[in-house]
Design a protein around this motif. Structure first.
Motif, PDB file in Angstrom:
ATOM      1  N   MET A  25       0.832  -1.209   0.000  1.00 15.87           N
ATOM      2  CA  MET A  25       0.000   0.000   0.000  1.00 15.87           C
ATOM      3  C   MET A  25       0.866   1.259   0.000  1.00 15.87           C
ATOM      4  O   MET A  25       0.597   2.215  -0.721  1.00 15.87           O
ATOM      5  CB  MET A  25      -0.923   0.035   1.218  1.00 15.87           C
ATOM      6  CG  MET A  25      -2.092  -0.905   1.161  1.00 15.87           C
ATOM      7  SD  MET A  25      -3.267  -0.484  -0.128  1.00 15.87           S
ATOM      8  CE  MET A  25      -3.073  -1.889  -1.198  1.00 15.87           C
ATOM      9  N   VAL A  26       1.904   1.263   0.814  1.00 16.19           N
ATOM     10  CA  VAL A  26       2.763   2.453   0.913  1.00 16.19           C
ATOM     11  C   VAL A  26       3.550   2.664  -0.375  1.00 16.19           C
ATOM     12  O   VAL A  26       3.584   3.770  -0.920  1.00 16.19           O
ATOM     13  CB  VAL A  26       3.701   2.354   2.135  1.00 16.19           C
ATOM     14  CG1 VAL A  26       4.740   3.459   2.106  1.00 16.19           C
ATOM     15  CG2 VAL A  26       2.888   2.433   3.430  1.00 16.19           C
ATOM     16  N   CYS A  31      -0.085   6.711   0.169  1.00 19.84           N
ATOM     17  CA  CYS A  31       0.044   6.558   1.623  1.00 19.84           C
ATOM     18  C   CYS A  31       1.331   7.187   2.134  1.00 19.84           C
ATOM     19  O   CYS A  31       1.821   6.838   3.205  1.00 19.84           O
ATOM     20  CB  CYS A  31      -0.001   5.084   2.009  1.00 19.84           C
ATOM     21  SG  CYS A  31      -1.582   4.300   1.714  1.00 19.84           S
ATOM     22  N   ARG A  33       3.265  10.761   3.195  1.00 20.68           N
ATOM     23  CA  ARG A  33       3.151  12.194   3.480  1.00 20.68           C
ATOM     24  C   ARG A  33       4.331  12.889   2.826  1.00 20.68           C
ATOM     25  O   ARG A  33       5.473  12.472   3.000  1.00 20.68           O
ATOM     26  CB  ARG A  33       3.183  12.456   4.988  1.00 20.68           C
ATOM     27  CG  ARG A  33       1.942  12.050   5.714  1.00 20.68           C
ATOM     28  CD  ARG A  33       1.975  12.413   7.197  1.00 20.68           C
ATOM     29  NE  ARG A  33       2.969  11.604   7.911  1.00 20.68           N
ATOM     30  CZ  ARG A  33       4.084  12.083   8.457  1.00 20.68           C
ATOM     31  NH1 ARG A  33       4.361  13.358   8.409  1.00 20.68           N
ATOM     32  NH2 ARG A  33       4.932  11.284   9.075  1.00 20.68           N
ATOM     33  N   VAL A  42       4.900   8.051   6.515  1.00 17.28           N
ATOM     34  CA  VAL A  42       3.734   7.283   6.097  1.00 17.28           C
ATOM     35  C   VAL A  42       2.475   8.002   6.560  1.00 17.28           C
ATOM     36  O   VAL A  42       2.393   8.464   7.692  1.00 17.28           O
ATOM     37  CB  VAL A  42       3.784   5.854   6.686  1.00 17.28           C
ATOM     38  CG1 VAL A  42       2.522   5.080   6.366  1.00 17.28           C
ATOM     39  CG2 VAL A  42       5.010   5.109   6.170  1.00 17.28           C
ATOM     40  N   ASP A  43       1.509   8.114   5.670  1.00 14.85           N
ATOM     41  CA  ASP A  43       0.219   8.737   5.975  1.00 14.85           C
ATOM     42  C   ASP A  43      -0.681   7.680   6.614  1.00 14.85           C
ATOM     43  O   ASP A  43      -1.308   6.870   5.929  1.00 14.85           O
ATOM     44  CB  ASP A  43      -0.398   9.275   4.685  1.00 14.85           C
ATOM     45  CG  ASP A  43      -1.687  10.029   4.904  1.00 14.85           C
ATOM     46  OD1 ASP A  43      -2.293   9.900   5.989  1.00 14.85           O
ATOM     47  OD2 ASP A  43      -2.091  10.749   3.979  1.00 14.85           O
ATOM     48  N   ALA A  46      -4.481   7.563   5.616  1.00 13.43           N
ATOM     49  CA  ALA A  46      -4.670   7.017   4.267  1.00 13.43           C
ATOM     50  C   ALA A  46      -4.468   5.506   4.275  1.00 13.43           C
ATOM     51  O   ALA A  46      -5.201   4.766   3.614  1.00 13.43           O
ATOM     52  CB  ALA A  46      -3.712   7.675   3.288  1.00 13.43           C
ATOM     53  N   LEU A  47      -3.488   5.041   5.034  1.00 16.39           N
ATOM     54  CA  LEU A  47      -3.241   3.611   5.134  1.00 16.39           C
ATOM     55  C   LEU A  47      -4.424   2.910   5.800  1.00 16.39           C
ATOM     56  O   LEU A  47      -4.837   1.830   5.373  1.00 16.39           O
ATOM     57  CB  LEU A  47      -1.955   3.358   5.916  1.00 16.39           C
ATOM     58  CG  LEU A  47      -1.426   1.938   5.927  1.00 16.39           C
ATOM     59  CD1 LEU A  47      -1.090   1.466   4.518  1.00 16.39           C
ATOM     60  CD2 LEU A  47      -0.206   1.836   6.822  1.00 16.39           C
ATOM     61  N   ASP A  49      -7.508   3.849   5.659  1.00 14.75           N
ATOM     62  CA  ASP A  49      -8.594   3.800   4.677  1.00 14.75           C
ATOM     63  C   ASP A  49      -8.404   2.655   3.691  1.00 14.75           C
ATOM     64  O   ASP A  49      -9.369   2.052   3.242  1.00 14.75           O
ATOM     65  CB  ASP A  49      -8.681   5.118   3.890  1.00 14.75           C
ATOM     66  CG  ASP A  49      -9.219   6.261   4.727  1.00 14.75           C
ATOM     67  OD1 ASP A  49      -9.803   6.007   5.808  1.00 14.75           O
ATOM     68  OD2 ASP A  49      -9.051   7.422   4.297  1.00 14.75           O
ATOM     69  N   ARG A  50      -7.158   2.366   3.349  1.00 18.57           N
ATOM     70  CA  ARG A  50      -6.868   1.319   2.359  1.00 18.57           C
ATOM     71  C   ARG A  50      -6.835  -0.077   2.969  1.00 18.57           C
ATOM     72  O   ARG A  50      -6.992  -1.064   2.251  1.00 18.57           O
ATOM     73  CB  ARG A  50      -5.550   1.605   1.662  1.00 18.57           C
ATOM     74  CG  ARG A  50      -5.656   2.808   0.762  1.00 18.57           C
ATOM     75  CD  ARG A  50      -4.315   3.127   0.148  1.00 18.57           C
ATOM     76  NE  ARG A  50      -4.439   4.286  -0.705  1.00 18.57           N
ATOM     77  CZ  ARG A  50      -4.032   4.311  -1.969  1.00 18.57           C
ATOM     78  NH1 ARG A  50      -3.487   3.262  -2.503  1.00 18.57           N
ATOM     79  NH2 ARG A  50      -4.177   5.404  -2.675  1.00 18.57           N
ATOM     80  N   ARG A  59      -1.384  -2.622  12.167  1.00 21.85           N
ATOM     81  CA  ARG A  59      -1.177  -1.722  11.025  1.00 21.85           C
ATOM     82  C   ARG A  59      -0.267  -0.560  11.408  1.00 21.85           C
ATOM     83  O   ARG A  59       0.666  -0.223  10.687  1.00 21.85           O
ATOM     84  CB  ARG A  59      -2.535  -1.215  10.533  1.00 21.85           C
ATOM     85  CG  ARG A  59      -2.465  -0.361   9.295  1.00 21.85           C
ATOM     86  CD  ARG A  59      -3.842   0.098   8.851  1.00 21.85           C
ATOM     87  NE  ARG A  59      -4.531   0.838   9.894  1.00 21.85           N
ATOM     88  CZ  ARG A  59      -5.760   0.572  10.328  1.00 21.85           C
ATOM     89  NH1 ARG A  59      -6.459  -0.406   9.820  1.00 21.85           N
ATOM     90  NH2 ARG A  59      -6.301   1.309  11.282  1.00 21.85           N
ATOM     91  N   ALA A  63       3.469   0.145   9.990  1.00 24.02           N
ATOM     92  CA  ALA A  63       3.667   1.402   9.252  1.00 24.02           C
ATOM     93  C   ALA A  63       4.789   2.226   9.867  1.00 24.02           C
ATOM     94  O   ALA A  63       5.607   2.801   9.141  1.00 24.02           O
ATOM     95  CB  ALA A  63       2.370   2.202   9.210  1.00 24.02           C
TER      96      ALA A  63
END
Length: 85
Positions: A25-26, A31, A33, A42-43, A46-47, A49-50, A59, A63
């Motif tokens: 995802m990143v 994901c 910033r 890492v956002d 956003a992560l 949400d995904r 998570r 992250a």
């Protein structure tokens, strides 16, 4: 007998399905910033949400570990570039 150093991409590869999902995802975009200096981390929203079905604590821990590694790698790359000029 030859001893080969492990490739960092192999040595530090995710060892769990959750770790692979966070990395995908990143690195897949959306994901990270960013700011004036480039990547800032890492956002996490956003992560989230995904990957809504992944345990929040797992998570977040994955992250943050990924973020630390990315930032350390970027810092090392920047230092090497500055020292070679």
């Amino acid at each position: 007998m030859r001893v080969y150093a492990l490739c960092p991409q192999v040595e530090h590869a995710p060892r769990t399905l959750e770790g692979r999902a966070v990395l995908d995802m990143v690195l897949g975009g959306g994901c990270i910033r960013t700011g004036f200096a480039g990547m800032e981390g890492v956002d996490l929203p956003a992560l989230a949400d995904r990957l809504p079905d992944m345990d929040r604590d797992v998570r977040t821990e994955l992250a943050l570990a990924l973020e630390a590694g990315l930032m350390a790698g970027m810092s090392k790359k920047k230092s090497q570039a500055l020292s070679s000029t």
